[in-house]
Design a protein around this motif. Structure first.
Motif, PDB file in Angstrom:
ATOM      1  N   ARG A  46      -0.445 -12.164 -13.491  1.00  0.00           N
ATOM      2  CA  ARG A  46      -0.329 -10.916 -12.738  1.00  0.00           C
ATOM      3  C   ARG A  46      -1.320 -10.754 -11.588  1.00  0.00           C
ATOM      4  NH1 ARG A  46       4.604 -10.183 -14.740  1.00  0.00           N
ATOM      5  NH2 ARG A  46       4.562  -9.981 -17.012  1.00  0.00           N
ATOM      6  N   CYS A  47      -2.385 -11.504 -11.582  1.00  0.00           N
ATOM      7  CA  CYS A  47      -3.441 -11.219 -10.597  1.00  0.00           C
ATOM      8  C   CYS A  47      -3.760 -12.388  -9.667  1.00  0.00           C
ATOM      9  CB  CYS A  47      -4.744 -10.821 -11.298  1.00  0.00           C
ATOM     10  SG  CYS A  47      -4.542  -9.661 -12.662  1.00  0.00           S
TER      11      CYS A  47
ATOM     12  N   ARG B 146      -2.300   5.701  -3.964  1.00  0.00           N
ATOM     13  CA  ARG B 146      -3.260   5.470  -2.899  1.00  0.00           C
ATOM     14  C   ARG B 146      -2.770   6.069  -1.579  1.00  0.00           C
ATOM     15  NH1 ARG B 146      -6.531   0.165  -1.492  1.00  0.00           N
ATOM     16  NH2 ARG B 146      -6.687   0.507   0.728  1.00  0.00           N
TER      17      ARG B 146
ATOM     18  N   PRO C 125      -8.744 -10.722  -1.946  1.00  0.00           N
ATOM     19  CA  PRO C 125      -9.025  -9.345  -1.507  1.00  0.00           C
ATOM     20  C   PRO C 125     -10.383  -8.861  -2.022  1.00  0.00           C
ATOM     21  CG  PRO C 125      -6.836  -9.508  -2.480  1.00  0.00           C
ATOM     22  CD  PRO C 125      -7.517 -10.813  -2.740  1.00  0.00           C
ATOM     23  N   ASN C 126     -11.125  -8.251  -1.162  1.00  0.00           N
ATOM     24  CA  ASN C 126     -12.481  -7.763  -1.474  1.00  0.00           C
ATOM     25  C   ASN C 126     -13.337  -8.830  -2.156  1.00  0.00           C
ATOM     26  OD1 ASN C 126     -11.194  -5.510  -0.609  1.00  0.00           O
ATOM     27  ND2 ASN C 126     -12.026  -4.153  -2.165  1.00  0.00           N
TER      28      ASN C 126
ATOM     29  N   VAL D  69     -12.725 -10.616  -4.538  1.00  0.00           N
ATOM     30  CA  VAL D  69     -12.606 -10.646  -5.993  1.00  0.00           C
ATOM     31  C   VAL D  69     -11.708 -11.816  -6.385  1.00  0.00           C
ATOM     32  CG1 VAL D  69     -11.709  -9.439  -8.030  1.00  0.00           C
ATOM     33  CG2 VAL D  69     -12.924  -8.165  -6.250  1.00  0.00           C
TER      34      VAL D  69
ATOM     35  N   MET E   1       3.382  -6.050 -13.854  1.00  0.00           N
ATOM     36  CA  MET E   1       2.563  -6.002 -15.058  1.00  0.00           C
ATOM     37  C   MET E   1       3.172  -4.983 -16.023  1.00  0.00           C
ATOM     38  SD  MET E   1      -1.484  -5.431 -15.101  1.00  0.00           S
ATOM     39  CE  MET E   1      -2.455  -6.117 -16.404  1.00  0.00           C
TER      40      MET E   1
ATOM     41  N   TYR F 299       0.795  -1.231   0.000  1.00  0.00           N
ATOM     42  CA  TYR F 299       0.000   0.000   0.000  1.00  0.00           C
ATOM     43  C   TYR F 299       0.826   1.279   0.000  1.00  0.00           C
ATOM     44  CZ  TYR F 299      -4.006  -2.957   1.026  1.00  0.00           C
ATOM     45  OH  TYR F 299      -4.983  -3.897   0.968  1.00  0.00           O
TER      46      TYR F 299
ATOM     47  N   HIS G 158      -9.241  -0.765 -12.688  1.00  0.00           N
ATOM     48  CA  HIS G 158      -8.088  -0.915 -11.789  1.00  0.00           C
ATOM     49  C   HIS G 158      -6.771  -1.155 -12.517  1.00  0.00           C
ATOM     50  CE1 HIS G 158     -10.016  -0.975  -7.762  1.00  0.00           C
ATOM     51  NE2 HIS G 158     -11.079  -1.239  -8.472  1.00  0.00           N
ATOM     52  N   SER G 159      -6.836  -1.736 -13.724  1.00  0.00           N
ATOM     53  CA  SER G 159      -5.572  -2.115 -14.369  1.00  0.00           C
ATOM     54  C   SER G 159      -5.345  -1.469 -15.731  1.00  0.00           C
ATOM     55  CB  SER G 159      -5.493  -3.633 -14.528  1.00  0.00           C
ATOM     56  OG  SER G 159      -5.633  -4.244 -13.285  1.00  0.00           O
TER      57      SER G 159
ATOM     58  N   ARG H 197     -14.346  -3.800 -13.531  1.00  0.00           N
ATOM     59  CA  ARG H 197     -13.416  -3.481 -12.455  1.00  0.00           C
ATOM     60  C   ARG H 197     -11.964  -3.708 -12.892  1.00  0.00           C
ATOM     61  NH1 ARG H 197     -15.506  -4.996  -6.604  1.00  0.00           N
ATOM     62  NH2 ARG H 197     -15.937  -7.106  -7.281  1.00  0.00           N
TER      63      ARG H 197
ATOM     64  N   PRO I  62      -1.338  -3.927  -6.868  1.00  0.00           N
ATOM     65  CA  PRO I  62      -0.871  -2.881  -5.958  1.00  0.00           C
ATOM     66  C   PRO I  62       0.646  -2.757  -5.998  1.00  0.00           C
ATOM     67  CG  PRO I  62      -1.888  -4.715  -4.750  1.00  0.00           C
ATOM     68  CD  PRO I  62      -2.059  -5.012  -6.183  1.00  0.00           C
TER      69      PRO I  62
ATOM     70  N   CYS J  91      -2.992 -13.335  -5.864  1.00  0.00           N
ATOM     71  CA  CYS J  91      -3.824 -12.783  -4.785  1.00  0.00           C
ATOM     72  C   CYS J  91      -5.301 -13.085  -4.990  1.00  0.00           C
ATOM     73  CB  CYS J  91      -3.638 -11.272  -4.696  1.00  0.00           C
ATOM     74  SG  CYS J  91      -1.954 -10.779  -4.330  1.00  0.00           S
ATOM     75  N   HIS J  92      -5.773 -12.936  -6.238  1.00  0.00           N
ATOM     76  CA  HIS J  92      -7.216 -13.036  -6.481  1.00  0.00           C
ATOM     77  C   HIS J  92      -7.658 -14.448  -6.823  1.00  0.00           C
ATOM     78  CE1 HIS J  92      -8.129  -8.805  -6.077  1.00  0.00           C
ATOM     79  NE2 HIS J  92      -7.012  -8.541  -6.726  1.00  0.00           N
TER      80      HIS J  92
ATOM     81  N   MET K  80      -4.122  -1.630  -9.655  1.00  0.00           N
ATOM     82  CA  MET K  80      -3.836  -3.063  -9.576  1.00  0.00           C
ATOM     83  C   MET K  80      -2.836  -3.438 -10.657  1.00  0.00           C
ATOM     84  SD  MET K  80      -5.293  -4.719  -7.140  1.00  0.00           S
ATOM     85  CE  MET K  80      -5.846  -3.687  -5.795  1.00  0.00           C
TER      86      MET K  80
HETATM   87  C1  HEC Z   1      -0.251  -8.631  -4.448  1.00  0.00           C
HETATM   88  C2  HEC Z   1      -1.640  -8.935  -4.402  1.00  0.00           C
HETATM   89  C3  HEC Z   1      -2.534  -8.476  -5.512  1.00  0.00           C
HETATM   90  C4  HEC Z   1      -2.356  -8.639  -6.862  1.00  0.00           C
HETATM   91  C5  HEC Z   1      -1.194  -9.321  -7.574  1.00  0.00           C
HETATM   92  C6  HEC Z   1      -3.524  -8.064  -7.487  1.00  0.00           C
HETATM   93  N1  HEC Z   1      -4.373  -7.557  -6.546  1.00  0.00           N
HETATM   94 FE1  HEC Z   1      -6.188  -6.764  -6.864  1.00  0.00          FE
HETATM   95  N2  HEC Z   1      -6.427  -6.414  -4.876  1.00  0.00           N
HETATM   96  C7  HEC Z   1      -5.449  -6.678  -3.931  1.00  0.00           C
HETATM   97  C8  HEC Z   1      -5.889  -6.114  -2.673  1.00  0.00           C
HETATM   98  C9  HEC Z   1      -5.120  -6.188  -1.359  1.00  0.00           C
HETATM   99  C10 HEC Z   1      -7.139  -5.522  -2.902  1.00  0.00           C
HETATM  100  C11 HEC Z   1      -8.010  -4.785  -1.901  1.00  0.00           C
HETATM  101  C12 HEC Z   1      -7.703  -3.351  -1.954  1.00  0.00           C
HETATM  102  C13 HEC Z   1      -8.505  -2.568  -0.960  1.00  0.00           C
HETATM  103  O1  HEC Z   1      -8.632  -2.965   0.180  1.00  0.00           O
HETATM  104  O2  HEC Z   1      -9.000  -1.528  -1.358  1.00  0.00           O
HETATM  105  C14 HEC Z   1      -7.447  -5.758  -4.292  1.00  0.00           C
HETATM  106  C15 HEC Z   1      -8.621  -5.337  -4.894  1.00  0.00           C
HETATM  107  C16 HEC Z   1      -8.930  -5.563  -6.235  1.00  0.00           C
HETATM  108  C17 HEC Z   1     -10.194  -5.296  -6.839  1.00  0.00           C
HETATM  109  C18 HEC Z   1     -11.432  -4.844  -6.117  1.00  0.00           C
HETATM  110  C19 HEC Z   1     -11.509  -3.392  -5.994  1.00  0.00           C
HETATM  111  C20 HEC Z   1     -12.902  -3.008  -5.610  1.00  0.00           C
HETATM  112  O3  HEC Z   1     -13.638  -2.613  -6.477  1.00  0.00           O
HETATM  113  O4  HEC Z   1     -13.234  -3.115  -4.426  1.00  0.00           O
HETATM  114  C21 HEC Z   1     -10.074  -5.590  -8.172  1.00  0.00           C
HETATM  115  C22 HEC Z   1     -11.141  -5.459  -9.238  1.00  0.00           C
HETATM  116  C23 HEC Z   1      -8.738  -6.051  -8.385  1.00  0.00           C
HETATM  117  N3  HEC Z   1      -8.065  -6.036  -7.177  1.00  0.00           N
HETATM  118  C24 HEC Z   1      -8.228  -6.415  -9.608  1.00  0.00           C
HETATM  119  C25 HEC Z   1      -6.942  -6.902  -9.809  1.00  0.00           C
HETATM  120  C26 HEC Z   1      -6.404  -7.223 -11.102  1.00  0.00           C
HETATM  121  C27 HEC Z   1      -7.141  -7.097 -12.404  1.00  0.00           C
HETATM  122  C28 HEC Z   1      -5.154  -7.670 -10.892  1.00  0.00           C
HETATM  123  C29 HEC Z   1      -4.131  -8.116 -11.904  1.00  0.00           C
HETATM  124  C30 HEC Z   1      -3.870  -7.196 -12.973  1.00  0.00           C
HETATM  125  C31 HEC Z   1      -4.893  -7.622  -9.448  1.00  0.00           C
HETATM  126  N4  HEC Z   1      -6.003  -7.130  -8.841  1.00  0.00           N
HETATM  127  C32 HEC Z   1      -3.716  -8.035  -8.856  1.00  0.00           C
HETATM  128  C33 HEC Z   1      -4.291  -7.371  -4.100  1.00  0.00           C
HETATM  129  C34 HEC Z   1      -3.794  -7.777  -5.336  1.00  0.00           C
END
Ligand code: HEC
Length: 423
Positions: free
Chosen positions: A339-340, A174, A357-358, A360, A393, A108, A378-379, A374, A387, A343-344, A385
């Motif tokens: 890339r995602c 952020r 996370p969240n 998703v 990426m 963060y 976010h990307s 989304r 983060p 975590c997701h 994203m």
């Molecule tokens: C290292 C871990 C990590 C990776 C890799 C990651 N994310 Fe996340 N993502 C998070 C976290 C932690 C949150 C919650 C953020 C928050 O609390 O606001 C999140 C939240 C989100 C959300 C939800 C946001 C919302 O609307 O509440 C989306 C959509 C998302 N990520 C998309 C992606 C995409 C697409 C990728 C790949 C390109 C990605 N993330 C890669 C950690 C990750």
């Protein structure tokens, strides 16, 4: 079983709950007193020392409020102070910042593309900047400029613009917006804790000794609380901004951050004017709307995916001209996989990410399509994203996602999407 991670998560929720409640209490009482103060009627036949009065009706009864400026002739036996609303908001906010941004600094706070900081350095800058910023602001107010409130306000605005830009050079977008909010809130609480309340205590002590208090304390208190008045709304915006990547993770986030402070002034000016019964300056809403539209426009002006020529060149390098037209889902799937999904997913593999996370999850076509909007926000439009771009990426991958999103049929995009997320 109660894992530490679960307890930690609930504690942070509880802290956030507390923070919002204390902030409501602080802002509520502060708005109440501002409106009361501006609306006081100044009639001639008021008792000695009373500068204005107001009648109010609320909760089944009538209130008759009189304001003594600077103080009544004798100290009342019972006196209600308003300070813990402010202190507890700052304390809970500070704890929340430490839990989110210091303990979660890798995701963060620190952005290695901007500045390759050690954890202790990042925390030092984060905490130290709040303290140094306050000292600087306080010196400004205590200098000769303190006699020229309008110039001082303008300089304060410049200081906030510089802080917005500066934080954005160092931290993730952020964290940058959050820190501008935290800095502003620190000014506000320190104004109460270090200036307004101590001065008020001197006035009380003078009264006890039968001395006439110095009206200068009233002037100083007024200056600081005017700043607090105009800073309140921007702080709330900045605290909420972390839910909206277009605000914090787009190219011009620090300009957006600066414009918010202007909106704070235009909106408050409207309410201050009507509370002072000086008419309805509706033009302020036009100005507010213009600033807001400018913010929306800025957030989309320069997506983090390079310009068009760069885009077509890189696509041409990678694929044959025929394929440029259509991005296959396989490509998208692969990018998201790399890339995602660490975590997701149902069972994240990323260190200290214990659940998706969240909520998703982006495993497979159904979940990816359900989150298409989304993913785009976010990307593609922003770099929120991954983060801190934790999984590295590339711009090229963001471009491919952009192309994919552009080619999706309307029926799969907001607000026409038939199937809502499958979680
Ligand atoms: C290292 C871990 C990590 C990776 C890799 C990651 N994310 Fe996340 N993502 C998070 C976290 C932690 C949150 C919650 C953020 C928050 O609390 O606001 C999140 C939240 C989100 C959300 C939800 C946001 C919302 O609307 O509440 C989306 C959509 C998302 N990520 C998309 C992606 C995409 C697409 C990728 C790949 C390109 C990605 N993330 C890669 C950690 C990750």
């Amino acid at each position: 079983m109660l894992e530490i991670a679960i307890i930690w998560d609930w504690l942070s929720f509880a802290l956030r709950w507390l923070h919002v409640i204390t902030a409501i209490a602080w802002i509520g009482s502060s708005f109440y007193f501002i409106a009361l103060d501006l609306g006081l009627q100044k009639k001639r036949e008021l008792p000695k020392g009373v500068s204005g009065e107001e009648w109010q009706v609320h909760g089944g009864g009538f209130y008759h409020i009189q304001k003594y400026q600077v103080a009544p002739p004798d100290l009342p036996t019972q006196l209600t102070w308003f300070k813990w609303e402010s202190y507890s908001t700052w304390l809970s906010g500070f704890a929340l910042m430490a839990i989110m941004y210091w303990s979660g600094a890798e995701l963060y706070l620190i952005d290695r593309n901007k500045m390759d900081l050690e954890l202790w350095q990042a925390i030092l800058i984060s905490g130290g900047s709040l303290a140094i910023g306050w000292v600087f602001y306080d010196l400004l107010c205590k200098s000769k400029l303190g006699q020229r409130p309008t110039t001082l306000m303008f300089l304060l605005f410049i200081l906030l613009v510089l802080m917005s830009w500066g934080y954005d050079q160092i931290f993730t977008g952020r964290a940058a917006l959050l820190h501008v909010g935290a800095f502003t809130a620190t000014i506000m609480t320190a104004n109460v804790f270090l200036i307004i309340i101590p001065n008020q205590k001197i006035v009380v002590a003078d009264l006890k000794q039968g001395k006439t208090p110095d009206p200068e304390f009233g002037r100083i208190g007024k200056l600081r609380s005017t700043h607090n008045n105009y800073l309140t709304l921007p702080v709330i915006f900045l605290m909420l901004s972390n839910h909206y990547p277009l605000a914090f993770a787009s190219e011009y986030n620090w300009i957006i951050c600066s414009l918010i402070f202007l909106m704070g002034v235009t909106i408050r000016h409207y309410f201050n004017t009507i509370h002072a019964r000086k008419g309805h300056p509706n033009w302020t809403w036009a100005l507010t709307a213009i600033i807001f539209i400018a913010i929306m426009w800025l957030s989309a002006l320069k997506p983090p995916i390079g310009d068009d020529t760069e885009f077509s060149r890189s696509l041409n390098d990678e694929m044959s001209a025929k394929e440029v037209q259509v991005v296959g889902f396989d490509q998208v799937h692969e990018i998201i996989q790399i890339r995602c999904v660490a975590c997701h997913s149902q069972e994240p593999t990323w260190d200290r990410i214990n659940w998706a996370p969240n909520a998703v999850t982006l495993e497979g076509e159904k979940q990816i399509l359900a989150n298409a909007d989304r993913i785009f926000l976010h990307s593609v439009m922003t770099t929120s994203m991954p983060p801190s771009n934790a999984t590295f990426m590339t711009i090229n991958e963001r471009q491919i996602l952009m192309q994919w999103y552009a080619q999706l049929p309307q029926a799969q995009k907001w607000p026409f999407r038939q199937h809502h997320s499958t979680q």
